[in-house]
Design a protein around this motif. Structure first.
Motif, PDB file in Angstrom:
ATOM      1  N   SER A 173     -16.512 -15.290 103.796  1.00  7.32           N
ATOM      2  CA  SER A 173     -15.800 -15.583 104.916  1.00  7.32           C
ATOM      3  C   SER A 173     -15.906 -17.146 105.195  1.00  7.32           C
ATOM      4  N   GLU A 174     -17.041 -17.743 104.829  1.00  7.73           N
ATOM      5  CA  GLU A 174     -17.035 -19.247 105.023  1.00  7.73           C
ATOM      6  C   GLU A 174     -16.053 -19.789 104.504  1.00  7.73           C
ATOM      7  N   VAL A 175     -15.894 -19.546 103.038  1.00  2.00           N
ATOM      8  CA  VAL A 175     -14.828 -20.146 102.308  1.00  2.00           C
ATOM      9  C   VAL A 175     -13.531 -19.899 102.883  1.00  2.00           C
ATOM     10  N   ALA A 176     -13.175 -18.578 103.148  1.00  2.00           N
ATOM     11  CA  ALA A 176     -11.892 -18.548 103.988  1.00  2.00           C
ATOM     12  C   ALA A 176     -11.765 -19.228 105.123  1.00  2.00           C
ATOM     13  N   ASP A 177     -12.841 -19.542 105.918  1.00  2.00           N
ATOM     14  CA  ASP A 177     -12.666 -20.125 107.104  1.00  2.00           C
ATOM     15  C   ASP A 177     -12.391 -21.856 106.706  1.00  2.00           C
ATOM     16  N   VAL A 178     -12.891 -22.215 105.629  1.00  2.00           N
ATOM     17  CA  VAL A 178     -12.611 -23.646 104.998  1.00  2.00           C
ATOM     18  C   VAL A 178     -11.105 -23.649 104.886  1.00  2.00           C
ATOM     19  N   TRP A 179     -10.682 -22.661 104.085  1.00  4.42           N
ATOM     20  CA  TRP A 179      -9.057 -22.785 103.566  1.00  4.42           C
ATOM     21  C   TRP A 179      -8.270 -22.500 104.650  1.00  4.42           C
ATOM     22  N   GLU A 180      -8.353 -21.973 105.667  1.00  3.26           N
ATOM     23  CA  GLU A 180      -7.846 -21.536 106.805  1.00  3.26           C
ATOM     24  C   GLU A 180      -7.631 -22.495 107.688  1.00  3.26           C
ATOM     25  N   HIS A 181      -8.853 -23.429 108.071  1.00  5.27           N
ATOM     26  CA  HIS A 181      -8.864 -24.414 108.651  1.00  5.27           C
ATOM     27  C   HIS A 181      -8.080 -25.724 108.089  1.00  5.27           C
ATOM     28  N   MET A 182      -8.201 -25.937 106.883  1.00  3.26           N
ATOM     29  CA  MET A 182      -7.643 -27.094 106.189  1.00  3.26           C
ATOM     30  C   MET A 182      -5.992 -26.822 106.041  1.00  3.26           C
ATOM     31  N   ALA A 183      -5.485 -25.777 105.978  1.00 10.63           N
ATOM     32  CA  ALA A 183      -4.097 -25.118 105.888  1.00 10.63           C
ATOM     33  C   ALA A 183      -3.541 -25.410 107.402  1.00 10.63           C
ATOM     34  N   ALA A 184      -4.462 -25.301 108.288  1.00 12.73           N
ATOM     35  CA  ALA A 184      -4.033 -25.360 109.695  1.00 12.73           C
ATOM     36  C   ALA A 184      -3.786 -27.041 110.034  1.00 12.73           C
ATOM     37  N   PHE A 185      -4.845 -27.639 109.472  1.00 11.77           N
ATOM     38  CA  PHE A 185      -4.819 -29.216 109.553  1.00 11.77           C
ATOM     39  C   PHE A 185      -3.691 -29.623 108.966  1.00 11.77           C
ATOM     40  N   CYS A 186      -3.174 -29.336 107.635  1.00 13.09           N
ATOM     41  CA  CYS A 186      -2.109 -29.764 106.917  1.00 13.09           C
ATOM     42  C   CYS A 186      -0.780 -29.284 107.715  1.00 13.09           C
ATOM     43  N   THR A 187      -0.746 -28.189 108.502  1.00 14.38           N
ATOM     44  CA  THR A 187       0.419 -27.814 109.265  1.00 14.38           C
ATOM     45  C   THR A 187       0.510 -28.814 110.567  1.00 14.38           C
ATOM     46  N   ARG A 188      -0.655 -29.030 111.192  1.00 16.60           N
ATOM     47  CA  ARG A 188      -0.421 -30.241 112.158  1.00 16.60           C
ATOM     48  C   ARG A 188       0.181 -31.559 111.598  1.00 16.60           C
ATOM     49  N   ALA A 189      -0.221 -31.823 110.245  1.00 16.73           N
ATOM     50  CA  ALA A 189       0.122 -33.329 109.779  1.00 16.73           C
ATOM     51  C   ALA A 189       1.559 -32.982 109.584  1.00 16.73           C
ATOM     52  N   LEU A 190       2.084 -31.783 108.948  1.00 14.43           N
ATOM     53  CA  LEU A 190       3.398 -31.699 108.545  1.00 14.43           C
ATOM     54  C   LEU A 190       4.311 -31.939 109.904  1.00 14.43           C
ATOM     55  N   ARG A 191       3.832 -31.212 110.841  1.00 11.65           N
ATOM     56  CA  ARG A 191       4.565 -31.253 112.281  1.00 11.65           C
ATOM     57  C   ARG A 191       4.980 -32.818 112.770  1.00 11.65           C
ATOM     58  N   THR A 192       3.597 -33.474 112.434  1.00  8.33           N
ATOM     59  CA  THR A 192       3.731 -35.089 112.960  1.00  8.33           C
ATOM     60  C   THR A 192       4.706 -35.831 111.972  1.00  8.33           C
ATOM     61  N   LEU A 193       4.562 -35.394 110.714  1.00 14.20           N
ATOM     62  CA  LEU A 193       5.225 -36.067 109.764  1.00 14.20           C
ATOM     63  C   LEU A 193       6.848 -35.737 109.860  1.00 14.20           C
ATOM     64  N   THR A 194       7.190 -34.424 110.125  1.00 17.04           N
ATOM     65  CA  THR A 194       8.609 -33.948 110.423  1.00 17.04           C
ATOM     66  C   THR A 194       9.414 -35.055 111.165  1.00 17.04           C
ATOM     67  N   GLY A 195       8.975 -35.266 112.149  1.00 18.64           N
ATOM     68  CA  GLY A 195       9.755 -35.918 113.027  1.00 18.64           C
ATOM     69  C   GLY A 195       9.796 -37.593 112.526  1.00 18.64           C
ATOM     70  N   LEU A 196       9.038 -38.019 111.892  1.00 20.75           N
ATOM     71  CA  LEU A 196       8.720 -39.457 111.513  1.00 20.75           C
ATOM     72  C   LEU A 196       9.566 -39.613 109.996  1.00 20.75           C
ATOM     73  N   LYS A 197       9.524 -38.629 109.070  1.00 22.95           N
ATOM     74  CA  LYS A 197      10.075 -38.755 107.760  1.00 22.95           C
ATOM     75  C   LYS A 197      11.520 -39.234 107.710  1.00 22.95           C
ATOM     76  N   ASP A 198      12.129 -38.750 108.601  1.00 17.56           N
ATOM     77  CA  ASP A 198      13.614 -39.633 108.692  1.00 17.56           C
ATOM     78  C   ASP A 198      13.854 -40.646 109.483  1.00 17.56           C
ATOM     79  N   LYS A 199      12.874 -41.159 110.389  1.00 20.70           N
ATOM     80  CA  LYS A 199      13.113 -42.176 110.858  1.00 20.70           C
ATOM     81  C   LYS A 199      12.431 -43.347 110.075  1.00 20.70           C
ATOM     82  N   PHE A 200      11.408 -43.210 109.329  1.00 19.30           N
ATOM     83  CA  PHE A 200      10.899 -44.007 108.236  1.00 19.30           C
ATOM     84  C   PHE A 200      10.904 -43.548 106.946  1.00 19.30           C
ATOM     85  N   PRO A 201      12.388 -43.604 106.303  1.00 14.02           N
ATOM     86  CA  PRO A 201      12.270 -42.939 104.967  1.00 14.02           C
ATOM     87  C   PRO A 201      11.629 -43.813 103.948  1.00 14.02           C
TER      88      PRO A 201
END
Length: 142
Positions: free
Chosen positions: A69-97
């Motif tokens: 369950s601890e292993v699952a939590d690590v991967w779940e939280h890391m995936a969630a952080f990546c999702t947050r990063a992707l949201r941030t990058l989505t708006g910026l990747k076209d502006k700063f290609p």
């Protein structure tokens, strides 16, 4: 002195990186402004280093975890952080290609997908451990 950080503590350290990237991206109305690309590219590289390093930490932490369950939590939280990063990058990747954003977006997406795959695998393992074997599957021992 023994100091212990949780994996969530480590992930929280990335929040200022995401916020700073967004701030720098928003601070330049025109990407051709003097210093815009350099300032933004610097933030992209810092975030890339954080994501890459944190993924490595996730691997290490998951190997040392006592419970699945601890292993699952690590991967779940890391995936969630990546999702947050992707949201941030989505708006910026076209502006700063040309600032490295599209490449970081792709790398972050790869990490997110890898995290989700590991999470699903661990959850399947947990489910397998909780299943009871059907009676008569194996011959009775004498």
């Amino acid at each position: 002195m023994a100091v212990c950080l949780s994996f969530d503590d480590i992930l929280r350290m990335g929040t200022p990186q995401l916020e700073r990237l967004q701030q720098v991206g928003d601070s330049f109305a025109d990407v051709d402004s003097p210093g815009a690309c350099e300032a933004f590219t610097k933030q992209v590289r810092l975030l890339e280093g954080f994501i890459t390093h944190t993924y490595s930490v996730a691997v290490s932490v998951s190997k040392r975890a006592d419970e699945l369950s601890e292993v699952a939590d690590v991967w779940e939280h890391m995936a969630a952080f990546c999702t947050r990063a992707l949201r941030t990058l989505t708006g910026l990747k076209d502006k700063f290609p040309n600032g490295g954003t599209p490449a970081l977006f792709d790398l972050t997406l790869d990490y997110k997908l890898a995290c989700e795959k590991r999470y699903r695998s661990v959850m399947q393992e947990i489910e397998c451990q909780n299943q009871t074997l059907p009676t008569g599957l194996f011959p009775a021992t004498i």
